[in-house]
Motif scaffolding. Structure first.
Motif, PDB file in Angstrom:
ATOM      1  N   LEU A 203      44.182  40.764  39.819  1.00  0.00           N
ATOM      2  CA  LEU A 203      42.992  40.039  40.234  1.00  0.00           C
ATOM      3  C   LEU A 203      41.857  41.045  40.393  1.00  0.00           C
ATOM      4  N   THR A 204      40.757  40.806  39.697  1.00  0.00           N
ATOM      5  CA  THR A 204      39.582  41.666  39.837  1.00  0.00           C
ATOM      6  C   THR A 204      38.732  41.121  40.974  1.00  0.00           C
ATOM      7  N   VAL A 205      38.447  41.962  41.951  1.00  0.00           N
ATOM      8  CA  VAL A 205      37.616  41.563  43.093  1.00  0.00           C
ATOM      9  C   VAL A 205      36.380  42.439  43.121  1.00  0.00           C
ATOM     10  N   PHE A 206      35.227  41.789  43.121  1.00  0.00           N
ATOM     11  CA  PHE A 206      33.962  42.527  43.197  1.00  0.00           C
ATOM     12  C   PHE A 206      33.664  42.820  44.662  1.00  0.00           C
ATOM     13  N   LEU A 207      33.317  44.078  44.941  1.00  0.00           N
ATOM     14  CA  LEU A 207      33.106  44.494  46.326  1.00  0.00           C
ATOM     15  C   LEU A 207      31.636  44.437  46.725  1.00  0.00           C
ATOM     16  N   SER A 208      30.777  44.100  45.766  1.00  0.00           N
ATOM     17  CA  SER A 208      29.355  43.975  46.071  1.00  0.00           C
ATOM     18  C   SER A 208      28.761  42.895  45.181  1.00  0.00           C
ATOM     19  N   ASN A 209      27.570  42.417  45.551  1.00  0.00           N
ATOM     20  CA  ASN A 209      26.940  41.318  44.812  1.00  0.00           C
ATOM     21  C   ASN A 209      26.589  41.675  43.381  1.00  0.00           C
ATOM     22  N   ASN A 210      26.284  42.963  43.129  1.00  0.00           N
ATOM     23  CA  ASN A 210      25.804  43.317  41.791  1.00  0.00           C
ATOM     24  C   ASN A 210      26.938  43.472  40.770  1.00  0.00           C
ATOM     25  N   GLU A 211      28.176  43.250  41.202  1.00  0.00           N
ATOM     26  CA  GLU A 211      29.343  43.265  40.310  1.00  0.00           C
ATOM     27  C   GLU A 211      29.600  44.620  39.668  1.00  0.00           C
ATOM     28  N   GLN A 212      29.019  45.693  40.214  1.00  0.00           N
ATOM     29  CA  GLN A 212      29.262  47.026  39.647  1.00  0.00           C
ATOM     30  C   GLN A 212      30.448  47.707  40.316  1.00  0.00           C
ATOM     31  N   ILE A 213      30.680  47.387  41.582  1.00  0.00           N
ATOM     32  CA  ILE A 213      31.808  47.998  42.284  1.00  0.00           C
ATOM     33  C   ILE A 213      32.916  46.959  42.353  1.00  0.00           C
ATOM     34  N   LEU A 214      34.064  47.291  41.809  1.00  0.00           N
ATOM     35  CA  LEU A 214      35.159  46.332  41.822  1.00  0.00           C
ATOM     36  C   LEU A 214      36.481  47.051  42.032  1.00  0.00           C
ATOM     37  N   THR A 215      37.483  46.274  42.378  1.00  0.00           N
ATOM     38  CA  THR A 215      38.826  46.822  42.492  1.00  0.00           C
ATOM     39  C   THR A 215      39.783  45.829  41.859  1.00  0.00           C
ATOM     40  N   GLU A 216      40.899  46.330  41.365  1.00  0.00           N
ATOM     41  CA  GLU A 216      41.896  45.454  40.760  1.00  0.00           C
ATOM     42  C   GLU A 216      43.082  45.373  41.697  1.00  0.00           C
ATOM     43  N   VAL A 217      43.431  44.152  42.062  1.00  0.00           N
ATOM     44  CA  VAL A 217      44.483  43.916  43.044  1.00  0.00           C
ATOM     45  C   VAL A 217      45.704  43.335  42.341  1.00  0.00           C
ATOM     46  N   PRO A 218      46.874  43.978  42.507  1.00  0.00           N
ATOM     47  CA  PRO A 218      48.094  43.393  41.942  1.00  0.00           C
ATOM     48  C   PRO A 218      48.508  42.155  42.752  1.00  0.00           C
ATOM     49  N   ILE A 219      48.759  41.058  42.055  1.00  0.00           N
ATOM     50  CA  ILE A 219      49.115  39.791  42.702  1.00  0.00           C
ATOM     51  C   ILE A 219      50.547  39.414  42.317  1.00  0.00           C
ATOM     52  N   THR A 220      51.378  39.166  43.320  1.00  0.00           N
ATOM     53  CA  THR A 220      52.737  38.654  43.086  1.00  0.00           C
ATOM     54  C   THR A 220      52.791  37.237  43.653  1.00  0.00           C
ATOM     55  N   PRO A 221      53.863  36.492  43.402  1.00  0.00           N
ATOM     56  CA  PRO A 221      53.950  35.131  43.961  1.00  0.00           C
ATOM     57  C   PRO A 221      53.887  35.094  45.494  1.00  0.00           C
ATOM     58  N   GLU A 222      54.141  36.220  46.158  1.00  0.00           N
ATOM     59  CA  GLU A 222      54.110  36.248  47.633  1.00  0.00           C
ATOM     60  C   GLU A 222      52.755  36.685  48.200  1.00  0.00           C
ATOM     61  N   THR A 223      51.821  37.088  47.338  1.00  0.00           N
ATOM     62  CA  THR A 223      50.544  37.629  47.817  1.00  0.00           C
ATOM     63  C   THR A 223      49.658  36.531  48.395  1.00  0.00           C
ATOM     64  N   THR A 224      49.194  36.739  49.633  1.00  0.00           N
ATOM     65  CA  THR A 224      48.266  35.785  50.250  1.00  0.00           C
ATOM     66  C   THR A 224      46.836  36.309  50.111  1.00  0.00           C
ATOM     67  N   CYS A 225      45.894  35.451  50.391  1.00  0.00           N
ATOM     68  CA  CYS A 225      44.487  35.850  50.383  1.00  0.00           C
ATOM     69  C   CYS A 225      44.260  36.979  51.388  1.00  0.00           C
ATOM     70  N   ARG A 226      44.929  36.903  52.543  1.00  0.00           N
ATOM     71  CA  ARG A 226      44.777  37.952  53.558  1.00  0.00           C
ATOM     72  C   ARG A 226      45.204  39.307  52.994  1.00  0.00           C
ATOM     73  N   ASP A 227      46.295  39.320  52.196  1.00  0.00           N
ATOM     74  CA  ASP A 227      46.749  40.571  51.572  1.00  0.00           C
ATOM     75  C   ASP A 227      45.658  41.153  50.677  1.00  0.00           C
ATOM     76  N   VAL A 228      45.009  40.283  49.912  1.00  0.00           N
ATOM     77  CA  VAL A 228      43.948  40.726  48.995  1.00  0.00           C
ATOM     78  C   VAL A 228      42.791  41.326  49.792  1.00  0.00           C
ATOM     79  N   VAL A 229      42.393  40.628  50.865  1.00  0.00           N
ATOM     80  CA  VAL A 229      41.284  41.114  51.690  1.00  0.00           C
ATOM     81  C   VAL A 229      41.636  42.476  52.294  1.00  0.00           C
ATOM     82  N   GLU A 230      42.862  42.602  52.827  1.00  0.00           N
ATOM     83  CA  GLU A 230      43.289  43.873  53.429  1.00  0.00           C
ATOM     84  C   GLU A 230      43.305  44.993  52.384  1.00  0.00           C
ATOM     85  N   PHE A 231      43.719  44.658  51.168  1.00  0.00           N
ATOM     86  CA  PHE A 231      43.769  45.629  50.073  1.00  0.00           C
ATOM     87  C   PHE A 231      42.366  46.127  49.723  1.00  0.00           C
ATOM     88  N   CYS A 232      41.387  45.216  49.754  1.00  0.00           N
ATOM     89  CA  CYS A 232      40.039  45.531  49.273  1.00  0.00           C
ATOM     90  C   CYS A 232      39.146  46.177  50.312  1.00  0.00           C
TER      91      CYS A 232
END
Length: 124
Positions: free
Chosen positions: A5-34
């Motif tokens: 999952l590509t998550v943009f860390l700012s509005n201008n879409e220049q800073i992003l991170t790629e988050v590995p998603i498994t069937p157990e991954t919750t939204c909270r996990d993604v937020v904590e990762f980012c």
């Protein structure tokens, strides 16, 4: 199985991170990762065709991404550096409770004013 999952860390879409998603991954996990270590409240928002929607922390992300199907390419995910609007109305931590309390305090006087208005008009 793993998705990215590509998550943009700012509005201008220049800073992003790629988050590995498994069937157990919750939204909270993604937020904590980012978010940065020690950073305050954040939430994940999805933007599709100009509409932004906060994702609840307990949402299962793998399932969520699969539901988008072929349209998944059109959806962008952003880390928002603020409390999620949905968390305050559904479930959540201490800040949520405070927000709920504040909302009730604001509503009560308005309701009383209406009651007084009604009783005043009846007594006239």
């Amino acid at each position: 199985m793993l998705m990215i999952l590509t998550v943009f860390l700012s509005n201008n879409e220049q800073i992003l991170t790629e988050v590995p998603i498994t069937p157990e991954t919750t939204c909270r996990d993604v937020v904590e990762f980012c978010k940065e270590p020690g950073e305050g409240s954040c939430h994940l928002a999805e933007v599709w065709r100009g509409n932004e929607r906060p994702i609840p922390f307990d949402h299962m992300m793998y399932e969520h991404l699969q539901k988008w199907g072929p349209r998944r390419e059109e959806v962008k995910f952003f880390l928002r550096h603020e409390d999620s609007p949905t968390e305050s109305s559904e479930q959540g931590g201490r800040q949520t409770q405070e927000q709920r309390t504040q909302r009730n305090v604001i509503n009560v006087p308005a309701e009383k004013r209406t009651e007084n208005g009604v009783s005043n008009s009846e007594s006239n």
